[in-house]
Design a protein around this motif. Structure first.
Motif, PDB file in Angstrom:
ATOM      1  N   ASN A  74      11.094  -2.978  -6.733  1.00 21.81           N
ATOM      2  CA  ASN A  74      10.741  -2.681  -5.341  1.00 21.81           C
ATOM      3  C   ASN A  74      11.454  -1.384  -4.937  1.00 21.81           C
ATOM      4  O   ASN A  74      12.282  -1.349  -4.031  1.00 21.81           O
ATOM      5  N   ASP A 102       8.538   2.221  -9.840  1.00 25.56           N
ATOM      6  CA  ASP A 102       8.802   0.887  -9.299  1.00 25.56           C
ATOM      7  C   ASP A 102       8.493  -0.162 -10.364  1.00 25.56           C
ATOM      8  O   ASP A 102       7.331  -0.355 -10.744  1.00 25.56           O
ATOM      9  N   LEU A 105       6.017  -2.760  -9.190  1.00 34.09           N
ATOM     10  CA  LEU A 105       4.629  -2.311  -9.315  1.00 34.09           C
ATOM     11  C   LEU A 105       4.163  -2.470 -10.759  1.00 34.09           C
ATOM     12  O   LEU A 105       3.028  -2.906 -11.004  1.00 34.09           O
ATOM     13  N   TYR A 109       1.029  -4.657 -11.694  1.00 31.18           N
ATOM     14  CA  TYR A 109      -0.093  -4.022 -12.394  1.00 31.18           C
ATOM     15  C   TYR A 109      -0.495  -4.838 -13.621  1.00 31.18           C
ATOM     16  O   TYR A 109      -1.683  -4.969 -13.936  1.00 31.18           O
ATOM     17  N   TRP A 200       0.769   5.028  -5.147  1.00 31.19           N
ATOM     18  CA  TRP A 200       1.993   4.363  -4.684  1.00 31.19           C
ATOM     19  C   TRP A 200       2.828   5.325  -3.842  1.00 31.19           C
ATOM     20  O   TRP A 200       3.360   4.930  -2.793  1.00 31.19           O
ATOM     21  N   TYR A 322      -0.515  -2.934  -4.039  1.00 30.03           N
ATOM     22  CA  TYR A 322      -0.820  -3.867  -5.121  1.00 30.03           C
ATOM     23  C   TYR A 322      -0.456  -5.293  -4.735  1.00 30.03           C
ATOM     24  O   TYR A 322      -0.013  -6.104  -5.554  1.00 30.03           O
TER      25      TYR A 322
END
Length: 664
Positions: A74, A102, A105, A109, A200, A322
Motif C-alpha cells: 500500500n 506498490d 497492487l 493484479y 496507479w 484495483y
C-alpha cells in the motif's frame, strides 16, 4: 538499479479507517514512529524516530533518487507520509510517484486479497515470514490515542511506557518489510504492466487532489436529519404506543397484531413489498412508511463526509485502485461515491431543496419536497461541489458494457445500432419480437416491448436466465412471471454470437487447464503460467493487461458437469477458498475488465489534456476545471475517440456541466 523496501509505523489522533489517509496524515499530531527499510533484499533495519534516531544519508538520498525504486505494501501510505514529512520536497507528485512500486497492487493484479496477512497466507508463506499476528494489538497500543480515565489520564502510550511491547513492535515493523519483499519475490515473474503502473500514479494524484465539499449543506443535512428523526420517532411512538419503535422485535410484534399477518423481518425489501401490497390498517402503513424513512442509511454519508473532510474543505481518497478483484475496476472508499443514492429532484426544485437544507428549514422541505430523510438522501450527491471559480464537467460512456460485449463477440447488428441511432432497447425489442423498430414509440402498443428489450439487455448478457430477470426487477416492472422464459429464449436467439462467446471462453479455459495449451477466442488469450510458488490461468485482454485465476483446476459443478475452479477471496467470507466460474461469468469478468481499461485510458488522456479528474464512478468521470475550460463537447469527444487496442469499438459519451454533483 537500486531497490529500497520501506514500511512505516505512525501515530495520529485521526481514525484512518473512517477519515482516510489524507486527513490522518494532515493531523497536527501525526508523526512517524518507526521507519524499517532494506536495500536490495538485505535484512531490514529499523530507525526508531521516538528514540531520536534519524535516517541514514544513503536512505535520504535514495528517497529522492529516480534510479532507486521504492517498494511498500500500500505504497500510497508511505509515499504520502514521507511527502508530508518533507522527505520528498522539490519533487513533483508525478515524478515522486514514478519511483514507487506498490506490492499490494502487485498482489491484487495477480488475483490475491488486499491485506498483507491474507496474501502471505494465500501464498503459503511460512509462519516466520508472514505478517506477525500480534501487529493489530501493537498498533492499537502505540499508533492510536487512548481514552483517559481517572486512574490513568494518559491519552496515548509511549515507547517508554511499554518497553517490552515496543521492542516487539520494532520486530513487527522489521518483519513487515521481510514479508513484503518475499511477496514481491514470489510474484516477480508476473510484473504489473507499465500502463497499469502509470494508471496507479494518476490514481494517487486524483485521490490526493480530492473534491470540495459543501460544508454548509453537510452540516445543515445532519441537523435536519436529527430533527426529522426525533419527530418521526415521536410520531411512531404515538401511533403504536411502543416504548422503542425503532426496535425490530417490538415493531414486528406490533405489526403482526395490527395486520394479522406473519412477518419474519423488516429488511428494506420486506418493507417496500409490504407498502406495495394492500394493507388493512392505515396505522400499520404509516408505521412502515416511518420505518422506511428512518432506515435511509444514505444520510449517514453526511457524517462520513464530516469525519473525512480536510482543513481545506476537500475530501480525499475516495477511490481504491484495483479495488475489484480480478477485473481491476476501482472501488469506492470513505463516502463510497460508487454507491450514492439517486437524485429525483431536478432544476429549480433541487436548488431550492439545497438552499433550505443549508438554512435548516425542515418545515419548508417536508411541505414542498416530501419527507425530510428522503430529500436529504437525494441531496447526498450534491454535497460534492466544484472548486471556487470552477465547474464540474460530468461525462459518462453510453452503454459501455453492451458495446464491449457486442464488439468482442462480433454481434454486428448491435454494433450497427451503436454506430447509428444508439437506441439499443428499441432495437433489441425489435429483434426479439419481430416488430419494426419504428413502431416502438410512445403512444403505440408496441412501446411496451421496449421495457422487455431494456431488461433483457441489462440482464442477460452474461448467461443470466429467469432468476436474473427477477433480480433486475422484471416483475416490479409489470412483466408477468410466465413471460420470463420466453424473454430469455428470444434474447438468446437474437444474440447468437454473444451466446457463442460464453461457450467459447468456457471451452477455451477448460482446455487450457487440461492440456496446458494456449487458446485464443476472439482476441482473448488463455494460458497457464506458474512455478513452484504460484500457478495461474491468465486471460490476456486486448489492452495487454491480464486477468489472473490462481491455482486453477477442473472440478464438478452442481449439475455434475466439468467446471473451472480456482482459488480467490470468497464473495461473502473474504477468505482464501476455492471458487467456481463458468462461461457467462468469465465473459462478465472480461467485458467489465475491458470497459475498465477503456475508462483508464480515457482518464490518462483527460489528465494529459489538462482536465483534472476529481473522482469517477464505473463509466463516469467528474472533472473540476475553470469556467472557461468547462467544455462538455470537448470532453465527450475525447471519451468517444477510438482506442488503439480496440479497433472498431464504437464509443459514445454524454453528460452535463454544473456547480455540484448530481445524476442527470
Amino acid at each position: 538499479m537500486k531497490h529500497l523496501s520501506i514500511d512505516l509505523e505512525t501515530f495520529s489522533s485521526v481514525p484512518i479507517q473512517k477519515a482516510g489517509l489524507y486527513k490522518y496524515v494532515q493531523s497536527p499530531d501525526f508523526e512517524i514512529l518507526l521507519f524499517a527499510y532494506s536495500f536490495d533484499g538485505a535484512p531490514a533495519t529499523v530507525v526508531d524516530f521516538t528514540a531520536g534516531e534519524r535516517l541514514p544519508a544513503d536512505v535520504l538520498r535514495a528517497l529522492r533518487d529516480s534510479t532507486c525504486i521504492k517498494h511498500a505494501y500500500n505504497a500510497a501510505f508511505e509515499w504520502y507520509c514521507l511527502e508530508q514529512a518533507g522527505y520528498l520536497s522539490g519533487l513533483s507528485r508525478r515524478d515522486a510517484l514514478a519511483q514507487w512500486r506498490d506490492t499490494m497492487l502487485h498482489a491484487l493484479y495477480c488475483g490475491f486479497p488486499g491485506s498483507l496477512e491474507a496474501v502471505g497466507s494465500a501464498l503459503g508463506l511460512p509462519e516466520d515470514k508472514r505478517k506477525l499476528t500480534t501487529g493489530r494489538t501493537l498498533i492499537r497500543t502505540f499508533c492510536v490515542p487512548r481514552t483517559p480515565t481517572v486512574r490513568d489520564p494518559r491519552t496515548r502510550i509511549r515507547p517508554q511506557d511499554e518497553p517490552e511491547k515496543w521492542a516487539l513492535f520494532k520486530a513487527y515493523n522489521r518483519q513487515d518489510v521481510a514479508t513484503e519483499m518475499e511477496i514481491e519475490r514470489r510474484l516477480s515473474p508476473w510484473a504489473v504492466p507499465e500502463p497499469v503502473q502509470a494508471q496507479w500514479i494518476t490514481d494517487q494524484i486524483i485521490n490526493a487532489r480530492g473534491v470540495r465539499l459543501d460544508l454548509e449543506l453537510v452540516c445543515g443535512a445532519r441537523e435536519c436529519n436529527a430533527r426529522a428523526t426525533q419527530q418521526l420517532t415521536a410520531e411512531a411512538a404515538k401511533i403504536s404506543g411502543l416504548s422503542n419503535p425503532n426496535s425490530v422485535a417490538q415493531l414486528v410484534e406490533w405489526l403482526q397484531a395490527e395486520t394479522g399477518e406473519e412477518l419474519s423481518d423488516l429488511r428494506k425489501d420486506t418493507v417496500a413489498d409490504l407498502l406495495g401490497a394492500e394493507l388493512s390498517s392505515d396505522k400499520a402503513r404509516r408505521m412502515l412508511e416511518i420505518r422506511q424513512e428512518l432506515g435511509k442509511t444514505s444520510v449517514k454519508k453526511y457524517a462520513a463526509m464530516d469525519t473525512a473532510v480536510c482543513a481545506d474543505g476537500r475530501v480525499r481518497g475516495l477511490l481504491q485502485f484495483y479495488g475489484a478483484n480480478r477485473t481491476g475496476r476501482w472501488a469506492g472508499r470513505i463516502i463510497q461515491p460508487q454507491n450514492l443514492p439517486r437524485t429525483y429532484l431536478h432544476g429549480a426544485e433541487l436548488d431550492r431543496a439545497r438552499t433550505w437544507v443549508q438554512a435548516r428549514k425542515t418545515d419548508h422541505i417536508s411541505l414542498l419536497c416530501g419527507a425530510v430523510p428522503d430529500v436529504l438522501s437525494q441531496l447526498v450527491r450534491t454535497a460534492l461541489i466544484a472548486s471556487e471559480g470552477c465547474k464540474f464537467v460530468d461525462a459518462d460512456f453510453s452503454a459501455i458494457e453492451a458495446r464491449v460485449i457486442a464488439w468482442l463477440a462480433g454481434e454486428e447488428w448491435v454494433l450497427e445500432v451503436f454506430r447509428t441511432h444508439g437506441k439499443i432497447y428499441e432495437a433489441q425489442a425489435s429483434q426479439m419480437f419481430g416488430v419494426p423498430m419504428e413502431s416502438i414509440v410512445k403512444g403505440r402498443p408496441e412501446y411496451a416491448l421496449r421495457q422487455r428489450g431494456k431488461v433483457a439487455t441489462l440482464t442477460l448478457g452474461y448467461q443470466g436466465g429467469v432468476g436474473s430477470l427477477v433480480s433486475m426487477g422484471a416483475l416490479r416492472m409489470g412483466i408477468p412471471e410466465e413471460d420470463l422464459p420466453d424473454i430469455v429464449r428470444r434474447w438468446r436467439e437474437a444474440n447468437r454470437r454473444i451466446v457463442d462467446l460464453w461457450y467459447g471462453v468456457e471451452i477455451a479455459a477448460l482446455d487450457t487447464i487440461k492440456t496446458g495449451r494456449e487458446n485464443t477466442v476472439l482476441g482473448i488469450r488463455f494460458s497457464l503460467t506458474g512455478n513452484r510458488d504460484c500457478s495461474f490461468l491468465t486471460v490476456t485482454l486486448p489492452s495487454g493487461r491480464a486477468l489472473f485465476y490462481a491455482q486453477p483446476f477442473i472440478g464438478t459443478n452442481r449439475f455434475g458437469r466439468e467446471a473451472l475452479q480456482y482459488w480467490g477471496p470468497g464473495k461473502t467470507s473474504k477468505k482464501w477458498e476455492p471458487l467456481e466460474t463458468y462461461g457467462g461469468k468469465l465473459t462478465e469478468n472480461i467485458v467489465q475488465a475491458i470497459a475498465r481499461d477503456c475508462l483508464a485510458e480515457k482518464i490518462e488522456r483527460l489528465e494529459a489534456a489538462g482536465y483534472p479528474v476529481v473522482f469517477h464512478v464505473h463509466d463516469e468521470v467528474v472533472i473540476d476545471c475553470p469556467h472557461d475550460r468547462a467544455d462538455l463537447d470537448a470532453v465527450c469527444k475525447m471519451l468517444s475517440e477510438p482506442i488503439p487496442w480496440a479497433p472498431g469499438l464504437p464509443l459514445a459519451a454524454d453528460g452535463w456541466v454544473g456547480d455540484y454533483y448530481t445524476k442527470d
